[in-house]
Design a protein around this motif. Structure first.
Motif, mmCIF file in Angstrom:
data_model
loop_
_atom_site.group_PDB
_atom_site.id
_atom_site.type_symbol
_atom_site.label_atom_id
_atom_site.label_comp_id
_atom_site.label_asym_id
_atom_site.label_seq_id
_atom_site.Cartn_x
_atom_site.Cartn_y
_atom_site.Cartn_z
ATOM 1 N N PHE A 169 0.914 -1.117 0.056
ATOM 2 C CA PHE A 169 0.066 -0.032 0.060
ATOM 3 C C PHE A 169 0.976 1.395 0.036
ATOM 4 C CE2 PHE A 169 -2.595 -3.281 1.672
ATOM 5 C CZ PHE A 169 -3.805 -3.193 1.171
ATOM 6 N N THR A 170 0.370 2.244 -0.967
ATOM 7 C CA THR A 170 1.297 3.287 -1.142
ATOM 8 C C THR A 170 0.471 4.633 -0.746
ATOM 9 O OG1 THR A 170 0.815 3.780 -3.348
ATOM 10 C CG2 THR A 170 2.749 2.014 -2.941
ATOM 11 N N HIS A 171 1.002 5.946 -1.023
ATOM 12 C CA HIS A 171 0.409 7.134 -0.988
ATOM 13 C C HIS A 171 -0.556 7.373 -2.020
ATOM 14 C CE1 HIS A 171 3.538 7.802 -3.570
ATOM 15 N NE2 HIS A 171 2.795 9.281 -4.078
ATOM 16 N N PHE A 172 -0.386 6.529 -3.030
ATOM 17 C CA PHE A 172 -1.411 6.662 -4.415
ATOM 18 C C PHE A 172 -2.306 5.593 -4.445
ATOM 19 C CE2 PHE A 172 2.605 4.815 -5.959
ATOM 20 C CZ PHE A 172 2.256 3.806 -6.580
ATOM 21 N N GLY A 173 -2.070 4.422 -3.671
ATOM 22 C CA GLY A 173 -2.975 3.083 -3.756
ATOM 23 C C GLY A 173 -2.089 1.972 -3.562
ATOM 24 N N VAL A 174 -1.815 1.229 -4.718
ATOM 25 C CA VAL A 174 -1.264 -0.259 -4.500
ATOM 26 C C VAL A 174 -0.341 -0.458 -5.346
ATOM 27 C CG1 VAL A 174 -3.405 -1.234 -3.572
ATOM 28 C CG2 VAL A 174 -3.082 -1.233 -5.659
ATOM 29 N N SER A 175 0.939 -1.064 -4.883
ATOM 30 C CA SER A 175 2.017 -1.728 -5.857
ATOM 31 C C SER A 175 2.501 -3.028 -5.166
ATOM 32 C CB SER A 175 3.120 -0.497 -5.595
ATOM 33 O OG SER A 175 4.160 -0.756 -6.468
ATOM 34 N N GLY A 176 3.827 -3.077 -5.580
ATOM 35 C CA GLY A 176 4.292 -4.473 -5.274
ATOM 36 C C GLY A 176 4.135 -5.678 -6.513
ATOM 37 N N PRO A 177 4.915 -6.558 -6.184
ATOM 38 C CA PRO A 177 5.274 -7.336 -7.630
ATOM 39 C C PRO A 177 3.924 -7.960 -8.314
ATOM 40 C CG PRO A 177 6.743 -8.124 -5.648
ATOM 41 C CD PRO A 177 5.640 -7.251 -5.312
ATOM 42 N N THR A 178 2.844 -8.265 -7.265
ATOM 43 C CA THR A 178 1.453 -8.755 -7.893
ATOM 44 C C THR A 178 0.691 -7.760 -8.526
ATOM 45 O OG1 THR A 178 1.594 -10.371 -5.882
ATOM 46 C CG2 THR A 178 -0.590 -10.009 -7.136
ATOM 47 N N VAL A 179 0.845 -6.493 -8.241
ATOM 48 C CA VAL A 179 0.246 -5.476 -8.499
ATOM 49 C C VAL A 179 0.785 -4.830 -9.905
ATOM 50 C CG1 VAL A 179 -0.404 -3.115 -8.367
ATOM 51 C CG2 VAL A 179 -0.728 -4.628 -6.409
ATOM 52 N N LEU A 180 2.225 -4.959 -9.859
ATOM 53 C CA LEU A 180 3.204 -4.541 -11.145
ATOM 54 C C LEU A 180 2.608 -5.472 -12.255
ATOM 55 C CD1 LEU A 180 6.558 -3.997 -9.629
ATOM 56 C CD2 LEU A 180 4.938 -2.236 -10.086
ATOM 57 N N THR A 181 2.342 -6.734 -12.090
ATOM 58 C CA THR A 181 2.053 -7.843 -12.991
ATOM 59 C C THR A 181 0.641 -7.706 -13.775
ATOM 60 O OG1 THR A 181 3.825 -9.605 -12.255
ATOM 61 C CG2 THR A 181 1.766 -10.329 -13.572
ATOM 62 N N ALA A 182 -0.007 -7.046 -12.606
ATOM 63 C CA ALA A 182 -1.457 -6.816 -12.949
ATOM 64 C C ALA A 182 -1.648 -5.887 -13.824
ATOM 65 C CB ALA A 182 -2.495 -6.792 -11.685
ATOM 66 N N SER A 183 -0.738 -4.948 -13.532
ATOM 67 C CA SER A 183 -0.853 -3.427 -14.376
ATOM 68 C C SER A 183 -0.532 -3.755 -15.876
ATOM 69 C CB SER A 183 0.243 -2.495 -13.669
ATOM 70 O OG SER A 183 1.311 -2.702 -14.075
ATOM 71 N N SER A 184 0.228 -4.580 -16.008
ATOM 72 C CA SER A 184 0.426 -4.812 -17.540
ATOM 73 C C SER A 184 -0.704 -5.694 -18.411
ATOM 74 C CB SER A 184 1.950 -5.389 -17.857
ATOM 75 O OG SER A 184 3.108 -4.488 -17.677
ATOM 76 N N LYS A 185 -1.320 -6.561 -17.649
ATOM 77 C CA LYS A 185 -2.264 -7.294 -18.089
ATOM 78 C C LYS A 185 -3.732 -6.593 -18.185
ATOM 79 C CE LYS A 185 -0.753 -11.630 -16.602
ATOM 80 N NZ LYS A 185 -0.631 -13.040 -15.887
ATOM 81 N N ILE A 186 -3.963 -5.815 -17.235
ATOM 82 C CA ILE A 186 -5.170 -4.897 -17.217
ATOM 83 C C ILE A 186 -4.987 -3.337 -17.395
ATOM 84 C CG2 ILE A 186 -6.562 -7.071 -15.816
ATOM 85 C CD1 ILE A 186 -5.718 -3.971 -14.051
#
Length: 419
Positions: free
Chosen positions: A243-260
């Motif tokens: 969890f970050t100041h803007f929302g969510v990150s981390g390896p699982t989220v990074l992967t999801a960002s490229s897919k969706i």
């Protein structure tokens, strides 16, 4: 100002990142006279910060598995990945004196955990191979006659002539490292299609205000499911959520960002986080009941500590509308089940992916339809080649994007002159 002619080379490589350095080495190993032009004060500037400075340079999985990790245009990469595979990359660095190690998920790193050691290795091999490197030299345009490249023009109006030019200028993510789209502009100017560029492998913003209170918290071993507002599932994942100041990150989220990421441009999506994926709702309810049996006189803010990170407790209790001072034994059945279900389905609303300043890679770029997949040579301009992130190819985290850089660089440098 009149331009100056700077002599002739067999190959000019534009860009001293992963793909450019490998292309230069492979071309020089064929006996070609190679000039590498880099606008920064040193080579490998983006490599230096890759993997938080540790540089996950490839993955030791079966070669066929790499294709499953490529998001865009996997088929285009078949020839070059088989031509210079992940095993070949590991062997290349070991043979040239870099000690390497394998970590979780078969990710490969320098044994020292220092990306600078890997860059130093590449620089040394370039020097030993006879590659001439000119730093602080910005290429602004290609010199083309009819449909053949003849060389490049630099910002100080010098002309460098060559039989072949390899553009390895990167994408437009992390622009502070020099990835500012120069190569894409040059490619477009001579007729290449540029697929819409967007950030890849990046965090995602959320609209949920309570997420800001979780800034800095990392949840390990979470299940995630991303779906649209109608409830249609788009992606399942498992791993870390930060969890970050803007929302969510981390390896699982990074992967999801490229897919969706492409879907997220048009609509907000829901990310359901299962904080306790190893337990069913019924098992988790029994766990909560055991805690209440053991320490039921404790306030929920304290009782929950054995089950949740401390900073997460007030957010979950508020979402369940449970008073944090309420004792465990005083919970109603409905409150207890609400608490259980919130741990199994903590939902956030995703609004957008983060920008290029934070993105690990650039998605999109020079269309692979305009490039020969065996040699990386342009189908439009004879003698012009592309390598690395400038191309419309991208993959998930785990060393796969750097593998693409090494393989496309090797193809452009080592096999380009044979077409």
């Amino acid at each position: 100002m009149r331009s100056m002619h700077q002599g002739e080379y067999d190959v000019i490589v534009v860009g001293g990142g992963a793909a450019g350095l490998m292309a230069a080495i492979f071309a020089a190993d064929k006996g070609e006279k190679v000039l590498l032009l880099e606008k920064n004060e040193k080579t490998g500037k983006k490599l230096y910060i890759t993997g938080k400075g540790r540089c996950n340079f490839t993955n030791a999985c079966d070669l066929e598995d790499i294709f499953t990790q490529v998001v865009s245009n996997a088929k285009f990469l078949y020839s070059c990945l088989y031509g210079f595979s992940n095993a070949d990359v590991i062997s290349f660095f070991e043979k040239n004196g870099l000690k390497v190690k394998e970590e979780r998920g078969q990710r490969m790193f320098p044994a020292s955990d220092k990306s600078s050691d890997l860059i130093r290795c590449l620089d040394r091999v370039c020097k030993d191979s006879g590659v001439k490197i000119k730093l602080k030299t910005e290429v602004v345009s290609l010199i083309i006659s009819d449909t053949t490249v003849l060389g490049v023009m630099t910002a100080d109006s010098k002309r460098y002539m060559a039989k072949r030019v390899i553009l390895a200028t990167g994408g437009i993510s992390y622009p502070s490292t020099g990835s500012t789209g120069d190569g894409h502009r040059m490619a477009k100017a001579c007729g290449h299609r540029i697929v819409d560029m967007r950030p890849g492998l990046t965090g995602m913003s959320t609209e949920d205000k309570d997420i800001r209170k979780l800034q800095g918290l990392t949840l390990l071993n979470c299940g995630i499911n991303i779906c649209d507002k109608s409830g249609k599932s788009l992606l399942d994942g498992f791993g870390e959520v930060l969890f970050t100041h803007f929302g969510v990150s981390g390896p699982t989220v990074l992967t999801a960002s490229s897919k969706i990421g492409d879907v997220l441009k048009d609509e907000h999506l829901l990310m359901h986080i299962d904080i306790k994926p190893a337990l069913s709702v019924d098992q988790l309810d029994k766990r909560v009941l055991r805690e209440i049996d053991n320490d039921g006189k404790k306030a929920m803010s304290n009782l929950s500590r054995s089950m949740l990170p401390q900073s997460f407790i007030p957010v979950i209790l508020k979402r369940c509308d449970i008073d944090p001072t309420k004792r465990g034994i005083d919970l109603t059945r409905e409150e207890r089940l609400s608490f259980v279900e919130m741990m199994k389905d903590f939902c956030v609303t995703l609004t957008s992916v983060r920008g290029f300043e934070e993105a690990i890679i650039t998605r999109g770029g020079v269309s692979v339809m305009d490039v020969n997949p065996q040699t990386m040579e342009s189908k439009i301009i004879s003698g012009l080649y592309f390598a690395g992130e400038i191309l419309d190819v991208d993959a998930l985290t785990g060393g796969y994007n750097l593998q693409i850089a090494w393989s496309t660089g090797a193809a452009a440098g080592g096999r380009g002159g044979e077409s």
